[in-house]
Write a protein that holds these residues in place. Structure first.
Motif, PDB file in Angstrom:
ATOM      1  N   ASN A 282       0.816  -1.208   0.000  1.00 21.05           N
ATOM      2  CA  ASN A 282       0.000   0.000   0.000  1.00 21.05           C
ATOM      3  C   ASN A 282       0.858   1.270   0.000  1.00 21.05           C
ATOM      4  O   ASN A 282       0.359   2.354   0.294  1.00 21.05           O
ATOM      5  CB  ASN A 282      -0.957  -0.020   1.188  1.00 21.05           C
ATOM      6  N   GLY A 283       2.137   1.114  -0.309  1.00 19.74           N
ATOM      7  CA  GLY A 283       3.011   2.269  -0.510  1.00 19.74           C
ATOM      8  C   GLY A 283       3.671   2.852   0.712  1.00 19.74           C
ATOM      9  O   GLY A 283       4.209   3.952   0.653  1.00 19.74           O
ATOM     10  N   VAL A 284       3.670   2.135   1.838  1.00 22.75           N
ATOM     11  CA  VAL A 284       4.295   2.660   3.057  1.00 22.75           C
ATOM     12  C   VAL A 284       5.388   1.706   3.531  1.00 22.75           C
ATOM     13  O   VAL A 284       5.126   0.547   3.850  1.00 22.75           O
ATOM     14  CB  VAL A 284       3.264   2.879   4.186  1.00 22.75           C
ATOM     15  N   GLU A 285       6.590   2.224   3.564  1.00 25.32           N
ATOM     16  CA  GLU A 285       7.742   1.498   4.103  1.00 25.32           C
ATOM     17  C   GLU A 285       8.133   2.213   5.387  1.00 25.32           C
ATOM     18  O   GLU A 285       8.345   3.424   5.395  1.00 25.32           O
ATOM     19  CB  GLU A 285       8.894   1.524   3.101  1.00 25.32           C
ATOM     20  N   PHE A 286       8.206   1.484   6.469  1.00 28.64           N
ATOM     21  CA  PHE A 286       8.523   2.076   7.761  1.00 28.64           C
ATOM     22  C   PHE A 286      10.022   2.202   7.960  1.00 28.64           C
ATOM     23  O   PHE A 286      10.797   1.388   7.469  1.00 28.64           O
ATOM     24  CB  PHE A 286       7.905   1.239   8.891  1.00 28.64           C
ATOM     25  N   TYR A 287      10.419   3.227   8.711  1.00 33.53           N
ATOM     26  CA  TYR A 287      11.819   3.434   9.067  1.00 33.53           C
ATOM     27  C   TYR A 287      12.342   2.236   9.854  1.00 33.53           C
ATOM     28  O   TYR A 287      13.448   1.763   9.627  1.00 33.53           O
ATOM     29  CB  TYR A 287      11.947   4.726   9.897  1.00 33.53           C
ATOM     30  N   ALA A 288      11.529   1.738  10.782  1.00 31.83           N
ATOM     31  CA  ALA A 288      11.885   0.581  11.592  1.00 31.83           C
ATOM     32  C   ALA A 288      10.603  -0.154  11.970  1.00 31.83           C
ATOM     33  O   ALA A 288       9.508   0.399  11.859  1.00 31.83           O
ATOM     34  CB  ALA A 288      12.641   0.999  12.854  1.00 31.83           C
ATOM     35  N   VAL A 289      10.753  -1.401  12.410  1.00 32.93           N
ATOM     36  CA  VAL A 289       9.610  -2.221  12.799  1.00 32.93           C
ATOM     37  C   VAL A 289       9.878  -2.798  14.187  1.00 32.93           C
ATOM     38  O   VAL A 289      10.859  -3.513  14.389  1.00 32.93           O
ATOM     39  CB  VAL A 289       9.377  -3.367  11.785  1.00 32.93           C
ATOM     40  N   ASN A 290       9.034  -2.433  15.147  1.00 35.53           N
ATOM     41  CA  ASN A 290       9.142  -2.906  16.530  1.00 35.53           C
ATOM     42  C   ASN A 290      10.525  -2.687  17.128  1.00 35.53           C
ATOM     43  O   ASN A 290      10.981  -3.454  17.972  1.00 35.53           O
ATOM     44  CB  ASN A 290       8.735  -4.376  16.640  1.00 35.53           C
ATOM     45  N   SER A 291      11.193  -1.642  16.676  1.00 32.48           N
ATOM     46  CA  SER A 291      12.497  -1.271  17.225  1.00 32.48           C
ATOM     47  C   SER A 291      12.717   0.213  16.949  1.00 32.48           C
ATOM     48  O   SER A 291      12.006   0.821  16.160  1.00 32.48           O
ATOM     49  CB  SER A 291      13.618  -2.111  16.605  1.00 32.48           C
ATOM     50  N   ASN A 292      13.711   0.770  17.607  1.00 35.71           N
ATOM     51  CA  ASN A 292      13.984   2.191  17.441  1.00 35.71           C
ATOM     52  C   ASN A 292      14.739   2.516  16.153  1.00 35.71           C
ATOM     53  O   ASN A 292      14.652   3.633  15.658  1.00 35.71           O
ATOM     54  CB  ASN A 292      14.759   2.723  18.642  1.00 35.71           C
ATOM     55  N   PHE A 293      15.492   1.548  15.655  1.00 40.57           N
ATOM     56  CA  PHE A 293      16.312   1.774  14.470  1.00 40.57           C
ATOM     57  C   PHE A 293      16.194   0.585  13.520  1.00 40.57           C
ATOM     58  O   PHE A 293      15.944  -0.540  13.963  1.00 40.57           O
ATOM     59  CB  PHE A 293      17.786   1.956  14.869  1.00 40.57           C
ATOM     60  N   PRO A 294      16.390   0.814  12.219  1.00 40.11           N
ATOM     61  CA  PRO A 294      16.350  -0.308  11.271  1.00 40.11           C
ATOM     62  C   PRO A 294      17.397  -1.355  11.653  1.00 40.11           C
ATOM     63  O   PRO A 294      18.485  -1.019  12.112  1.00 40.11           O
ATOM     64  CB  PRO A 294      16.700   0.332   9.931  1.00 40.11           C
ATOM     65  N   ASP A 295      17.056  -2.601  11.471  1.00 36.28           N
ATOM     66  CA  ASP A 295      17.983  -3.713  11.697  1.00 36.28           C
ATOM     67  C   ASP A 295      18.516  -3.798  13.123  1.00 36.28           C
ATOM     68  O   ASP A 295      19.541  -4.416  13.377  1.00 36.28           O
ATOM     69  CB  ASP A 295      19.158  -3.664  10.710  1.00 36.28           C
ATOM     70  N   GLU A 296      17.827  -3.178  14.077  1.00 32.49           N
ATOM     71  CA  GLU A 296      18.235  -3.266  15.475  1.00 32.49           C
ATOM     72  C   GLU A 296      17.904  -4.668  15.988  1.00 32.49           C
ATOM     73  O   GLU A 296      16.755  -5.092  15.933  1.00 32.49           O
ATOM     74  CB  GLU A 296      17.493  -2.223  16.291  1.00 32.49           C
ATOM     75  N   PRO A 297      18.908  -5.409  16.462  1.00 32.90           N
ATOM     76  CA  PRO A 297      18.606  -6.759  16.954  1.00 32.90           C
ATOM     77  C   PRO A 297      17.841  -6.690  18.271  1.00 32.90           C
ATOM     78  O   PRO A 297      18.125  -5.877  19.138  1.00 32.90           O
ATOM     79  CB  PRO A 297      19.990  -7.378  17.161  1.00 32.90           C
ATOM     80  N   LEU A 298      16.830  -7.540  18.392  1.00 29.34           N
ATOM     81  CA  LEU A 298      16.061  -7.606  19.628  1.00 29.34           C
ATOM     82  C   LEU A 298      16.399  -8.891  20.361  1.00 29.34           C
ATOM     83  O   LEU A 298      16.431  -9.960  19.767  1.00 29.34           O
ATOM     84  CB  LEU A 298      14.564  -7.565  19.323  1.00 29.34           C
ATOM     85  N   THR A 299      16.653  -8.781  21.642  1.00 27.33           N
ATOM     86  CA  THR A 299      16.895  -9.952  22.469  1.00 27.33           C
ATOM     87  C   THR A 299      15.934  -9.901  23.639  1.00 27.33           C
ATOM     88  O   THR A 299      15.234  -8.912  23.834  1.00 27.33           O
ATOM     89  CB  THR A 299      18.349  -9.982  23.005  1.00 27.33           C
TER      90      THR A 299
END
Length: 133
Positions: free
Chosen positions: A64-81
């Motif tokens: 639908n034309g929307v790419e988010f800066y990040a997903v469920n994190s503060n920064f793109p590619d931020e690893p979640l543990t």
């Protein structure tokens, strides 16, 4: 207006709540998100979805034309543990679980852009009229 970090919930906010399915897009959701991105605000998808359900939501937004800066994190590619806090740091949180519920995207837009830089005669127009003329 300065650039803002805006955390956006998915179910019940971007789309109607139909979890685990993806509901129909909320009226003006994608138009508003695109306009906010165009103004260089950072949008973070902030949702309880995970795994395959999260992937479906991200892909739905992209289609639908929307790419988010990040997903469920503060920064793109931020690893979640498991030690990381799931709290997203943002200037604004757009969520259907706010006190009073989700007001709708037109009201979100008006709150973020009260005068919208428009001449007085244009200010009374709704979001749909502004976006599509």
């Amino acid at each position: 207006m300065r650039s803002l970090i805006i955390a956006v919930d998915f179910d019940g906010t971007v789309v109607e709540d139909a979890y685990p399915r993806i509901g129909k897009p909320q009226l003006f959701a994608f138009e508003t998100l695109k306009a906010l991105k165009q103004e260089r605000h950072r949008l973070i998808l902030w949702t309880c979805r995970k795994g395959e359900r999260l992937k479906e939501a991200v892909e739905f937004c992209q289609k639908n034309g929307v790419e988010f800066y990040a997903v469920n994190s503060n920064f793109p590619d931020e690893p979640l543990t498991t030690e990381d806090s799931p709290k997203i740091v943002a200037d604004i949180y757009i969520d259907d679980r706010n006190l009073g519920g989700f007001p709708g995207w037109e009201k979100v837009w008006k709150k973020l852009k009260p005068n919208d830089g428009l001449p007085e005669d244009e200010r009374s127009k709704g979001l749909l009229q502004r976006i599509f003329g």
